[in-house]
Design a protein around this motif. Sequence first.
Motif, mmCIF file in Angstrom:
data_model
loop_
_atom_site.group_PDB
_atom_site.id
_atom_site.type_symbol
_atom_site.label_atom_id
_atom_site.label_comp_id
_atom_site.label_asym_id
_atom_site.label_seq_id
_atom_site.Cartn_x
_atom_site.Cartn_y
_atom_site.Cartn_z
ATOM 1 N N ALA A 31 0.835 -1.209 0.000
ATOM 2 C CA ALA A 31 0.000 0.000 0.000
ATOM 3 C C ALA A 31 0.868 1.258 0.000
ATOM 4 O O ALA A 31 0.574 2.225 -0.710
ATOM 5 C CB ALA A 31 -0.919 -0.017 1.220
ATOM 6 N N LEU A 32 1.952 1.253 0.784
ATOM 7 C CA LEU A 32 2.851 2.415 0.816
ATOM 8 C C LEU A 32 3.542 2.610 -0.530
ATOM 9 O O LEU A 32 3.731 3.741 -0.988
ATOM 10 C CB LEU A 32 3.897 2.240 1.922
ATOM 11 C CG LEU A 32 3.416 2.514 3.349
ATOM 12 C CD1 LEU A 32 4.440 2.035 4.367
ATOM 13 C CD2 LEU A 32 3.130 4.001 3.548
ATOM 14 N N GLU A 33 3.908 1.500 -1.191
ATOM 15 C CA GLU A 33 4.521 1.581 -2.524
ATOM 16 C C GLU A 33 3.595 2.290 -3.499
ATOM 17 O O GLU A 33 4.006 3.163 -4.255
ATOM 18 C CB GLU A 33 4.829 0.170 -3.050
ATOM 19 C CG GLU A 33 6.214 -0.332 -2.727
ATOM 20 C CD GLU A 33 6.523 -1.643 -3.437
ATOM 21 O OE1 GLU A 33 5.791 -1.990 -4.382
ATOM 22 O OE2 GLU A 33 7.476 -2.316 -3.040
ATOM 23 N N ARG A 34 2.320 1.909 -3.487
ATOM 24 C CA ARG A 34 1.365 2.484 -4.427
ATOM 25 C C ARG A 34 1.071 3.942 -4.108
ATOM 26 O O ARG A 34 0.916 4.761 -5.014
ATOM 27 C CB ARG A 34 0.070 1.672 -4.410
ATOM 28 C CG ARG A 34 0.281 0.270 -4.941
ATOM 29 C CD ARG A 34 -1.004 -0.516 -5.046
ATOM 30 N NE ARG A 34 -0.728 -1.867 -5.512
ATOM 31 C CZ ARG A 34 -1.652 -2.754 -5.818
ATOM 32 N NH1 ARG A 34 -2.925 -2.432 -5.687
ATOM 33 N NH2 ARG A 34 -1.324 -3.947 -6.252
ATOM 34 N N LEU A 35 1.007 4.253 -2.823
ATOM 35 C CA LEU A 35 0.728 5.625 -2.427
ATOM 36 C C LEU A 35 1.907 6.533 -2.768
ATOM 37 O O LEU A 35 1.722 7.677 -3.192
ATOM 38 C CB LEU A 35 0.445 5.672 -0.917
ATOM 39 C CG LEU A 35 -0.647 6.623 -0.446
ATOM 40 C CD1 LEU A 35 -1.955 6.359 -1.174
ATOM 41 C CD2 LEU A 35 -0.861 6.496 1.048
ATOM 42 N N ALA A 36 3.135 6.015 -2.601
ATOM 43 C CA ALA A 36 4.325 6.815 -2.864
ATOM 44 C C ALA A 36 4.509 7.091 -4.353
ATOM 45 O O ALA A 36 5.209 8.029 -4.731
ATOM 46 C CB ALA A 36 5.569 6.114 -2.309
ATOM 47 N N LEU A 37 3.866 6.292 -5.207
ATOM 48 C CA LEU A 37 3.990 6.485 -6.651
ATOM 49 C C LEU A 37 3.460 7.849 -7.062
ATOM 50 O O LEU A 37 4.082 8.556 -7.856
ATOM 51 C CB LEU A 37 3.213 5.376 -7.398
ATOM 52 C CG LEU A 37 3.147 5.549 -8.921
ATOM 53 C CD1 LEU A 37 4.513 5.303 -9.529
ATOM 54 C CD2 LEU A 37 2.117 4.614 -9.531
ATOM 55 N N ASN A 38 2.294 8.249 -6.544
ATOM 56 C CA ASN A 38 1.741 9.549 -6.941
ATOM 57 C C ASN A 38 1.813 10.577 -5.813
ATOM 58 O O ASN A 38 1.159 11.600 -5.862
ATOM 59 C CB ASN A 38 0.301 9.404 -7.459
ATOM 60 C CG ASN A 38 -0.693 9.120 -6.364
ATOM 61 O OD1 ASN A 38 -0.335 8.579 -5.330
ATOM 62 N ND2 ASN A 38 -1.944 9.478 -6.587
#
Length: 609
Positions: A318-325
């Motif tokens: 979840a943190l990976e996906r949030l950090a993308l944008n």
Amino acid sequence: MSRVEQDRIRNFCIIAHIDHGKSTLADRILQLTGAVSEREMREQLLDSMELERERGITIKAQAVRVGYTAADGNEYQLNLIDTPGHVDFSYEVSRSLAACEGALLVIDASQGIEAQTLANTYLAIESDLELVPVLNKIDLPAAEPDVHAAAIAELIGVAPDDVLRVSAKTGDGVEDVLAAIVERIPPPSGDPDGPARALVFDSVYDQYRGVVAFTRVVDGELLTRAPLSGMLSGARFEAEETGVMTPWSTPTERLGAGESGYVVTGLKQIGDLRVGDTITTTARPATEPLPGYRDVKPMVFCGLFPVEGDDYPALRDALERLALNDASLTYEPETSQALGFGFRCGFLGLLHMDIVRARLEREHDLDLLATTPNVEYQVTATDGSVTEVRAPADLPEPSRIEKIEEPFVRCSILVPADGVGAVMGLCQDRRGVFATMEPIEQRQQLVYDMPLSEIVLDFYDQLKSRTRGYASLDYELLDHRESPLVKLDILLAGDPVDALSLIVHRDFAEQRGRALVEALRETIPRQMFEVPIQAAIGSKILARETVKAKRKDVLAKCYGGDISRKRKLLERQKEGKKRMKHLGSVEVPQEAFLSVLSIGEGAKSGAKQ
């Protein structure tokens, strides 16, 4: 939408202080240009995130393309970006400015210039953008358009007549805004025949389509199905789809020079294409990437731990996906004796932290526990080495520390004249160093240098309450300065709990420690044995409270008889409790960790900002 020439494209964003009407003005522009039908229209249309609509704030910048027919009959393509107004999300604003040639500077006609108005204006001027000043909410009874128009004109160096007067709520004057965008904002200047170069100014992850990059094409063109690559990351991919937001995803065959849109990359690795990268074609690559974005530095750190240990991999994804944008979010693995495995996360401010945590819990169905927010300290050891400390548990032993430096920020506070004394008192209580004071319109601008750690908790709430809501705040990072800081440990039954530790100023350590142990006494449930709660600096105990033991009535079966029998039963119970104290572990509920955030300087104020 039919294709238009490059000289009829206008890229602009809307910038303003929080709650001055950016999203409402964007709504009226969408309505007037016919981009959205009456049936599809709703308030704050571009605030699509549930949290944005719930809190009434813009968190993510949103891009949309509309068509506009000017008075001369020519068709223009307007690419609009609606940006956040809160100081925590100023990084979103800076990214939006890089994708535009101009900006609508929106000011509330009843409140006038605020702290973020100034900050965003300077950002736009640094980015060499054409500013179109717009005085909004002229329909309010308290509006003073003439007074504020003169102040805006002086701020950005235009004539007061050039300041547009509108009511985004009623739509009055919005047509003039569209005409001014066409007349005053220059068209994009890229080379339409050169090698393709497109700046990635935002991105999201779609589980079916991979990374979707929102781009501003500067030179050349991007075609659907064309082989593309990221110039900084080296990632290679095919454009599965190119399109524009109108405000819904609308596929197109191409994105030309000067246009803004999206590219579906199909990349499954989230880190393959980051915000600030330059996309080019593999067949005819560009030689120089576009200037990206400055690396944003997180200012507030806290530990995020899953309540259920099995959720650790889900939290990482979840943190990976949030950090993308959200390029301003950083994270690294962390282990706590009390809380298990989690992540030490970096944020731009307390509201940013609160929003990220809420998104993780809602969008990814996680149950999380956040530790006390703190800032990054620079610790110089006795051997001369310098380390960055983001968590109290990482602070070396006091005997090995030469000095500790904490981050200071330059605070700009706009306040009515009758609130100056209260604000100066608040700043001095928080170890602020006075810099300057000057009048702006009918208010005073106070500038203080303050420790960041004194701001991230409840400073904003205190500022609003002491000025009846009329003060506004903006701040920027200055440098690190030496301070007498100490690590405040919390001991439960003699054992330190790393997740409850704090780094505090020596003068306030006893006050914070006393408040904390009192709060913990109320939240930690009674055990079968007595639990002492202590606040300590090293071996020095500053404060103590005790959670009394549960007591079973061992005398219930005695109906009279010799007192020695009762005494024997009580002694046996006492021995049992002593043995339990050595062997038992204290159960610490979530509420105990949350109490750290609510003592005296309640940090939950971040959610109300």
